[in-house]
Design a protein around this motif. Structure first.
Motif, PDB file in Angstrom:
ATOM      1  N   ASN A 170       3.071  -3.830  10.691  1.00 32.43           N
ATOM      2  CA  ASN A 170       2.453  -2.802   9.860  1.00 32.43           C
ATOM      3  C   ASN A 170       3.473  -1.805   9.331  1.00 32.43           C
ATOM      4  O   ASN A 170       3.264  -1.188   8.282  1.00 32.43           O
ATOM      5  N   LEU A 171       4.590  -1.644  10.033  1.00 29.46           N
ATOM      6  CA  LEU A 171       5.618  -0.695   9.597  1.00 29.46           C
ATOM      7  C   LEU A 171       6.500  -1.249   8.483  1.00 29.46           C
ATOM      8  O   LEU A 171       7.231  -0.492   7.845  1.00 29.46           O
ATOM      9  N   ILE A 172       6.454  -2.559   8.255  1.00 30.98           N
ATOM     10  CA  ILE A 172       7.292  -3.156   7.221  1.00 30.98           C
ATOM     11  C   ILE A 172       6.799  -2.791   5.830  1.00 30.98           C
ATOM     12  O   ILE A 172       7.583  -2.721   4.883  1.00 30.98           O
ATOM     13  N   ASN A 173       5.506  -2.530   5.708  1.00 31.19           N
ATOM     14  CA  ASN A 173       4.945  -2.214   4.394  1.00 31.19           C
ATOM     15  C   ASN A 173       5.595  -0.960   3.833  1.00 31.19           C
ATOM     16  O   ASN A 173       5.587   0.092   4.478  1.00 31.19           O
ATOM     17  N   PRO A 174       6.183  -1.024   2.621  1.00 26.84           N
ATOM     18  CA  PRO A 174       6.879   0.153   2.083  1.00 26.84           C
ATOM     19  C   PRO A 174       5.955   1.269   1.629  1.00 26.84           C
ATOM     20  O   PRO A 174       6.419   2.380   1.378  1.00 26.84           O
ATOM     21  N   GLN A 212       6.343  -3.811  -3.359  1.00 21.85           N
ATOM     22  CA  GLN A 212       7.599  -3.657  -4.083  1.00 21.85           C
ATOM     23  C   GLN A 212       8.291  -2.375  -3.648  1.00 21.85           C
ATOM     24  O   GLN A 212       7.638  -1.370  -3.373  1.00 21.85           O
ATOM     25  N   ALA A 213       9.604  -2.433  -3.596  1.00 17.26           N
ATOM     26  CA  ALA A 213      10.414  -1.272  -3.241  1.00 17.26           C
ATOM     27  C   ALA A 213      11.552  -1.145  -4.241  1.00 17.26           C
ATOM     28  O   ALA A 213      11.933  -2.122  -4.907  1.00 17.26           O
ATOM     29  N   ALA A 214      12.094   0.052  -4.345  1.00 10.81           N
ATOM     30  CA  ALA A 214      13.148   0.297  -5.331  1.00 10.81           C
ATOM     31  C   ALA A 214      14.383  -0.542  -5.056  1.00 10.81           C
ATOM     32  O   ALA A 214      15.049  -1.011  -5.985  1.00 10.81           O
ATOM     33  N   GLU A 215      14.681  -0.772  -3.778  1.00 10.23           N
ATOM     34  CA  GLU A 215      15.899  -1.523  -3.464  1.00 10.23           C
ATOM     35  C   GLU A 215      15.791  -3.001  -3.814  1.00 10.23           C
ATOM     36  O   GLU A 215      16.803  -3.716  -3.787  1.00 10.23           O
ATOM     37  N   ASP A 216      14.588  -3.486  -4.143  1.00 11.75           N
ATOM     38  CA  ASP A 216      14.456  -4.886  -4.549  1.00 11.75           C
ATOM     39  C   ASP A 216      15.257  -5.190  -5.808  1.00 11.75           C
ATOM     40  O   ASP A 216      15.689  -6.330  -6.010  1.00 11.75           O
ATOM     41  N   TYR A 217      15.437  -4.187  -6.644  1.00 13.44           N
ATOM     42  CA  TYR A 217      16.106  -4.401  -7.923  1.00 13.44           C
ATOM     43  C   TYR A 217      17.603  -4.100  -7.850  1.00 13.44           C
ATOM     44  O   TYR A 217      18.285  -4.146  -8.866  1.00 13.44           O
ATOM     45  N   TYR A 218      18.085  -3.790  -6.653  1.00 17.39           N
ATOM     46  CA  TYR A 218      19.516  -3.555  -6.470  1.00 17.39           C
ATOM     47  C   TYR A 218      20.199  -4.744  -5.807  1.00 17.39           C
ATOM     48  O   TYR A 218      21.421  -4.751  -5.676  1.00 17.39           O
ATOM     49  N   VAL A 225      17.895 -12.599  -2.355  1.00 17.63           N
ATOM     50  CA  VAL A 225      17.705 -11.663  -1.242  1.00 17.63           C
ATOM     51  C   VAL A 225      16.425 -10.861  -1.433  1.00 17.63           C
ATOM     52  O   VAL A 225      15.613 -10.706  -0.505  1.00 17.63           O
ATOM     53  N   ALA A 226      16.222 -10.345  -2.641  1.00 18.73           N
ATOM     54  CA  ALA A 226      15.033  -9.533  -2.907  1.00 18.73           C
ATOM     55  C   ALA A 226      13.752 -10.351  -2.752  1.00 18.73           C
ATOM     56  O   ALA A 226      12.755  -9.862  -2.203  1.00 18.73           O
ATOM     57  N   SER A 227      13.770 -11.597  -3.206  1.00 20.44           N
ATOM     58  CA  SER A 227      12.579 -12.440  -3.087  1.00 20.44           C
ATOM     59  C   SER A 227      12.270 -12.763  -1.629  1.00 20.44           C
ATOM     60  O   SER A 227      11.105 -12.768  -1.214  1.00 20.44           O
TER      61      SER A 227
END
Length: 258
Positions: free
Chosen positions: A145-149, A20-26, A31-33
């Motif tokens: 591996n870099l995609i992981n927040p 989960q990342a903070a921008e998921d809720y923006y 899109v977030a899913s």
């Protein structure tokens, strides 16, 4: 904050929180899913791609389509190392480049990692040390591996990748399957400050599944997560459990439009 470090630990920590990342809720929930599912897919790629390639090229060549098998065999012709040693060389090289990029100044760190990987990979292919397919596999693994927040979670994947590579080189796909099974059992047995680490997957919690693999619309989150609440599970005193309705049309709209 512990021992003077500038970092704060948030507890309890569960498996789904690392995707989960903070921008998921923006963003909108679609899109977030989608982005969150890509993170889970990248997690699997970063963990298992090299081991699958090693297992298939070593024990299960029949799983390759014939044209692809001929292409891979042609590229591996003249390579003096087995697939496991070949992957190990490239993985260790990329890990060294990644650490060098972190320790160097930010302005040149990323450039050193990218350019160094391209130059070393191309030189290794031309020298006949590794095949071009292996460079693609390792590059895909590094990018995934870099995609992981969460950096700490990515470190765990980097270590486990070598374990699965060894299992794939030793026992093939059966070893990878046993490794995945053992990893899932281990994760399900963990607890973070009394909270099951794999919640809401194990044990299943349908209410918290709304914010796990996919992110449901914000108006559906009328309950607090049970891992951090006691008896007070309502987000508000009178939560709005209904979907927002379409606003009423202005009666003077037609006259104004005319």
């Amino acid at each position: 904050m512990i021992d003077g470090t500038p970092f704060v630990l948030i507890v309890p920590a569960v498996f789904s929180q690392f995707f989960q990342a903070a921008e998921d809720y923006y963003h909108r929930f679609i899109v977030a899913s989608t982005i969150r599912m890509i993170r889970y897919f990248a997690f699997a790629l970063g963990l298992l791609t090299p081991s699958f390639y090693i297992a298939i090229t070593t024990f299960h060549q029949e799983m390759f389509p014939t044209p692809l098998l001929i292409s891979v065999a042609a590229q591996r012709e003249g390579i003096p190392f087995p697939a496991f040693i070949e992957a190990l060389i490239m993985e260790v090289t990329f890990e060294i480049l990644r650490e060098a990029g972190i320790r160097m100044p930010r302005a040149v760190g990323s450039a050193v990692t990218v350019v160094g990987g391209l130059v070393i990979g191309q030189a290794a292919v031309e020298a006949g040390i590794v095949s071009g397919v292996m460079v693609i596999v390792v590059s895909l693994t590094a990018i995934s591996n870099l995609i992981n927040p969460t950096y700490n979670s990515a470190n765990s994947v980097r270590f486990l990748r070598f374990v699965f590579m060894f299992l794939g080189a030793t026992f093939g796909l059966y070893g990878i399957s046993l490794g995945v099974y053992a990893l899932i059992l281990h994760l399900c047995s963990l607890r973070s400050f009394g909270v099951p680490y794999m919640t809401p997957f194990a044990p299943i919690n349908m209410q918290q599944m709304k914010d796990a693999v996919v992110r449901f619309p914000l108006w559906s989150f009328f309950k607090r997560p049970t891992i951090i609440t006691g008896d007070d599970t309502e987000r508000q005193k009178k939560p709005n459990k209904e979907r927002p309705k379409k606003p009423k049309q202005n009666k003077n709209y037609r006259s104004v439009k005319r």
